[in-house]
Design a protein around this motif. Structure first.
Motif, short mmCIF file in Angstrom:
data_model
loop_
_atom_site.label_atom_id
_atom_site.label_comp_id
_atom_site.label_asym_id
_atom_site.label_seq_id
_atom_site.Cartn_x
_atom_site.Cartn_y
_atom_site.Cartn_z
N ILE A 1 -24.51 67.95 -23.04
CA ILE A 1 -24.00 68.25 -24.38
C ILE A 1 -22.68 69.01 -24.24
CG2 ILE A 1 -24.48 69.44 -26.57
CD1 ILE A 1 -26.55 67.28 -25.91
N VAL A 2 -21.68 68.63 -25.02
CA VAL A 2 -20.41 69.36 -25.06
C VAL A 2 -20.70 70.77 -25.61
CG1 VAL A 2 -18.14 69.46 -26.19
CG2 VAL A 2 -19.02 67.28 -25.31
N ASP A 3 -20.09 71.78 -24.99
CA ASP A 3 -20.42 73.19 -25.28
C ASP A 3 -20.37 73.56 -26.76
OD1 ASP A 3 -20.07 75.00 -22.39
OD2 ASP A 3 -19.47 72.91 -22.45
N ASP A 4 -19.39 73.03 -27.50
CA ASP A 4 -19.27 73.38 -28.91
C ASP A 4 -20.50 72.97 -29.73
OD1 ASP A 4 -16.75 74.32 -28.34
OD2 ASP A 4 -15.69 72.58 -29.17
N TYR A 5 -21.35 72.13 -29.15
CA TYR A 5 -22.51 71.61 -29.88
C TYR A 5 -23.83 72.15 -29.32
CZ TYR A 5 -19.05 68.63 -31.98
OH TYR A 5 -17.94 68.18 -32.66
N HIS A 6 -23.76 73.11 -28.40
CA HIS A 6 -24.98 73.74 -27.89
C HIS A 6 -25.68 74.49 -29.02
CE1 HIS A 6 -23.71 73.95 -23.35
NE2 HIS A 6 -23.76 72.72 -23.82
N GLY A 7 -27.01 74.49 -29.00
CA GLY A 7 -27.79 75.26 -29.96
C GLY A 7 -27.91 74.63 -31.34
N LEU A 8 -27.51 73.36 -31.48
CA LEU A 8 -27.57 72.69 -32.79
C LEU A 8 -28.63 71.59 -32.83
CD1 LEU A 8 -23.73 72.40 -33.53
CD2 LEU A 8 -25.36 74.11 -34.38
N GLY A 9 -29.46 71.51 -31.79
CA GLY A 9 -30.54 70.53 -31.77
C GLY A 9 -30.16 69.18 -31.20
N LEU A 10 -28.92 69.01 -30.74
CA LEU A 10 -28.49 67.71 -30.25
C LEU A 10 -29.26 67.28 -29.00
CD1 LEU A 10 -26.67 65.25 -30.47
CD2 LEU A 10 -24.89 66.54 -29.24
N GLY A 11 -29.55 68.22 -28.12
CA GLY A 11 -30.32 67.89 -26.92
C GLY A 11 -31.69 67.33 -27.26
#
Length: 194
Positions: A105-115
């Motif tokens: 996951i690209v860092d700017d999108y960590h913690g948003l449930g994308l994983g």
């Protein structure tokens, strides 16, 4: 091979498209990896290099939907539609019921449930392809990935040179993700894939 896609949202409401990766996605993949921090690249690829060699990109985009399953996420809110994450499962040659699993996951999108969204997608795709289990290699200094894999039922099977090896039962992991229904956008993944 026809492309498949799922439209959903991240926890912050960002619209995303999760779609199968094709051989035409080399530049998107390269740009996404370049946007990752050196630490994130190290945790995913076990190397912090800003630009992976061409053979790595070729391997990542050469998905045949049987021996290599691959899905990428695109941020639909931005005009350039950047790649923001990817998930892969490479079927083992010696055991076709098992595949090596990884997500980035690209860092700017960590913690948003994308994983979780990408993981649910690849688990459902793997089940459809007859893959019963995933083998997961995680660096010991990546506690969040270890915790997430264990939350899906991941079991420790080995440890070598700072890398934990875990096994993950596909059906159990799907059931655990379905029971949590978190993030909310995961409902679209289940609706599209089942």
């Amino acid at each position: 091979m026809s492309s498949k896609s799922i439209h959903t949202t991240l926890e912050n409401g960002t619209p995303v498209c999760i779609r199968t990766i094709t051989e035409d996605d080399g530049e998107l993949m390269r740009a996404g990896i370049a946007r990752m921090s050196q630490r994130s690249r190290y945790l995913r690829f076990f190397s912090g290099a800003a630009a992976p060699p061409d053979w790595v990109i070729e391997r990542l985009v050469h998905a045949d939907s049987h021996t290599h399953l691959a899905w990428g996420a695109i941020d639909m809110s931005l005009p350039d539609r950047p790649a923001i994450g990817a998930v892969h499962a490479f079927r083992h040659e010696e055991d076709e019921d098992c595949a090596e699993f990884s997500v980035a996951i690209v860092d700017d999108y960590h913690g948003l449930g994308l994983g979780k969204l990408l993981t649910a997608t690849i688990l459902l795709d793997a089940r459809d392809e007859g893959i019963a289990g995933f083998a997961v290699s995680i660096l010991a200094d990546n506690p969040s990935a270890l915790e997430f894999t264990r939350s899906l039922g991941g079991r420790h099977v080995g440890h070598d040179a700072g890398v934990f090896e875990l096994s993950l039962d596909v059906e159990e992991a799907i059931a655990r993700l379905r029971a949590k229904c978190d993030p909310p956008g995961i409902a679209e993944v289940f609706a599209a894939m089942e």
